[in-house]
Design an enzyme around this catalytic site. Structure first.
Site, PDB file in Angstrom:
ATOM      1  CE  LYS A 208      81.951 134.845 -67.557  1.00 43.65           C
ATOM      2  NZ  LYS A 208      81.063 135.425 -66.542  1.00 43.65           N
ATOM      3  CE  LYS A 261      81.187 131.087 -66.690  1.00 44.88           C
ATOM      4  NZ  LYS A 261      80.512 132.167 -66.061  1.00 44.88           N
TER       5      LYS A 261
HETATM    6  C1  PBG Z   1      77.925 136.228 -64.855  1.00 42.84           C
HETATM    7  C2  PBG Z   1      78.077 134.788 -65.135  1.00 42.84           C
HETATM    8  C3  PBG Z   1      77.730 134.061 -66.280  1.00 42.84           C
HETATM    9  C4  PBG Z   1      77.975 132.719 -65.986  1.00 42.84           C
HETATM   10  C5  PBG Z   1      78.479 132.668 -64.694  1.00 42.84           C
HETATM   11  N1  PBG Z   1      78.552 133.949 -64.198  1.00 42.84           N
HETATM   12  C6  PBG Z   1      77.126 134.514 -67.543  1.00 42.84           C
HETATM   13  C7  PBG Z   1      77.887 135.282 -68.539  1.00 42.84           C
HETATM   14  O1  PBG Z   1      79.062 135.592 -68.367  1.00 42.84           O
HETATM   15  O2  PBG Z   1      77.268 135.640 -69.527  1.00 42.84           O
HETATM   16  C8  PBG Z   1      77.696 131.552 -66.896  1.00 42.84           C
HETATM   17  C9  PBG Z   1      77.540 130.246 -66.192  1.00 42.84           C
HETATM   18  C10 PBG Z   1      76.930 129.161 -67.014  1.00 42.84           C
HETATM   19  O3  PBG Z   1      76.746 129.266 -68.250  1.00 42.84           O
HETATM   20  O4  PBG Z   1      76.613 128.128 -66.406  1.00 42.84           O
HETATM   21  N2  PBG Z   1      78.729 137.082 -65.551  1.00 42.84           N
END
Ligand code: PBG
Length: 337
Positions: A208, A261
């Site tokens: 991520k 992601k």
């Molecule tokens: C929680 C999380 C996030 C997203 C999914 N889980 C936000 C982040 O990491 O700041 C983002 C999902 C999206 O932008 O659709 N940590």
């Protein structure tokens, strides 16, 4: 011999049926996961301005939405919670009466076959908006080396384990840790196993990235960090080999499914993870990827259906087995049309 070509790829493009028959990549409801945002209250559907068509839902409206999603043939939902109270530890995330345990229970009771995936992170629940416990001078165990405001990895692992058990008790089929803590999969696996949830699946947000594409989500989940950013724990967009290391660790720690992601800006990562690892692979087409298409389509600069499907085929072509997307319901309608 004629100078005209005998090998003509265009032959196979000459009708809709031919194109359909030789299509290499398939997209169907089977591959999709629909995210939902859930808040306290009743009969609530509060539109998320930066994500047209999406809303924060109360548990009762979320159940109705889950029923619709299941009827459309989409196999799974991914839940995000907006708590009533935020504190330093994000305690509503491990409160059995918290918003997500309530939602999981209600959805599983109403639509037992729909898979419920719980996003496992603390950023929605902490008052500082970071994804776990911060290193602060007035807290026990303060580390001068880490410095004030550093996110404490191992303390966060404990809370992730605890919250995962609470969500599993409420009926979650899949826990999806998204905080990029070191050791999160092992910690959650151990907590689940020792509490009678050996069959609860872990879908790890294994690679991520610290991405600007999460902008609209932070509106939707009310979770922007109150200071700094997430670069201490999420990955540097410049790195690819590091993603393979992150994924390998999660595989060793016992992840059942992997995720990359965001999706569109990281197709190379999706492809490399798919080539190297045998686990089912999800890709998350995140909020910014969705909202960019929506915003441009609203101005008639692009064709929403065409561009959305094109990006989703690209993500599948790169190797994603499953796609988490805010277009999930639209895709099912478009594919039928
Ligand atoms: C929680 C999380 C996030 C997203 C999914 N889980 C936000 C982040 O990491 O700041 C983002 C999902 C999206 O932008 O659709 N940590």
């Amino acid at each position: 011999m004629s100078s005209y070509p005998t090998i003509r790829p265009r032959r196979l493009r000459s009708s809709a049926n031919l194109r359909r028959m030789v299509r290499e990549t398939r997209l169907s409801a089977d591959n999709l996961i629909a995210p939902l945002f859930i808040r306290h209250g009743q009969n609530i559907s509060r539109p998320i301005v930066s994500m047209p068509g999406h809303a924060q839902l109360s548990v009762d409206t979320a159940v109705r939405e889950a029923e619709t999603i299941a009827e459309m043939g989409i196999p799974a939902v991914l839940l995000f919670g907006i708590p009533a109270h935020k504190d330093a530890m994000g305690s509503e995330n491990y409160d059995p009466e918290g918003i997500i345990p309530q939602a999981i229970h209600a959805i599983k009771s109403a639509v037992p076959d729909l898979l419920v995936i719980s996003d496992m992170c603390f950023c929605e629940y902490t008052d500082h908006g970071h994804c776990g416990v911060l290193n602060l001078p007035d807290h026990p165990g303060y580390s001068a080396q880490l410095g004030e405001g550093y996110l404490r990895n191992d303390e966060t692992l404990e809370l992730l384990g605890r919250a995962s058990v609470v969500h599993a008790q409420a009926g979650a089929d899949i826990i999806a840790p998204s905080g990029m803590m070191d050791g999160m999969v092992a910690a959650i696996r151990q907590a689940l196993d020792t509490n009678g949830f050996a069959n609860t699946i872990i879908m790890s947000y294994a690679a991520k990235y610290a991405s600007g594409f999460y902008g609209p989500f932070r509106d939707a989940a009310e979770s922007p960090p109150s200071f700094g950013d997430r670069s201490q724990y999420q990955m540097d967009p410049a790195n690819a080999r590091e993603a393979l290391k992150e994924v390998a660790l999660d595989v060793t720690e016992g992840a059942d499914m992997l995720m990359v992601k965001p999706a569109l800006a990281y197709l190379d990562i999706i492809q490399r993870v798919k080539e190297r690892f045998e686990l089912p692979l999800a890709a998350y087409q995140v909020s910014g990827e969705f909202s960019m298409i929506k915003a441009a389509a609203e101005r008639d600069w692009i064709d929403e259906r065409r561009v959305a499907l094109e990006t989703l085929y690209a993500i599948r072509r790169a190797g994603a087995d499953m796609i988490i997307t805010y277009f999930a319901k639209d895709v099912v309608k478009w594919l039928k049309a």
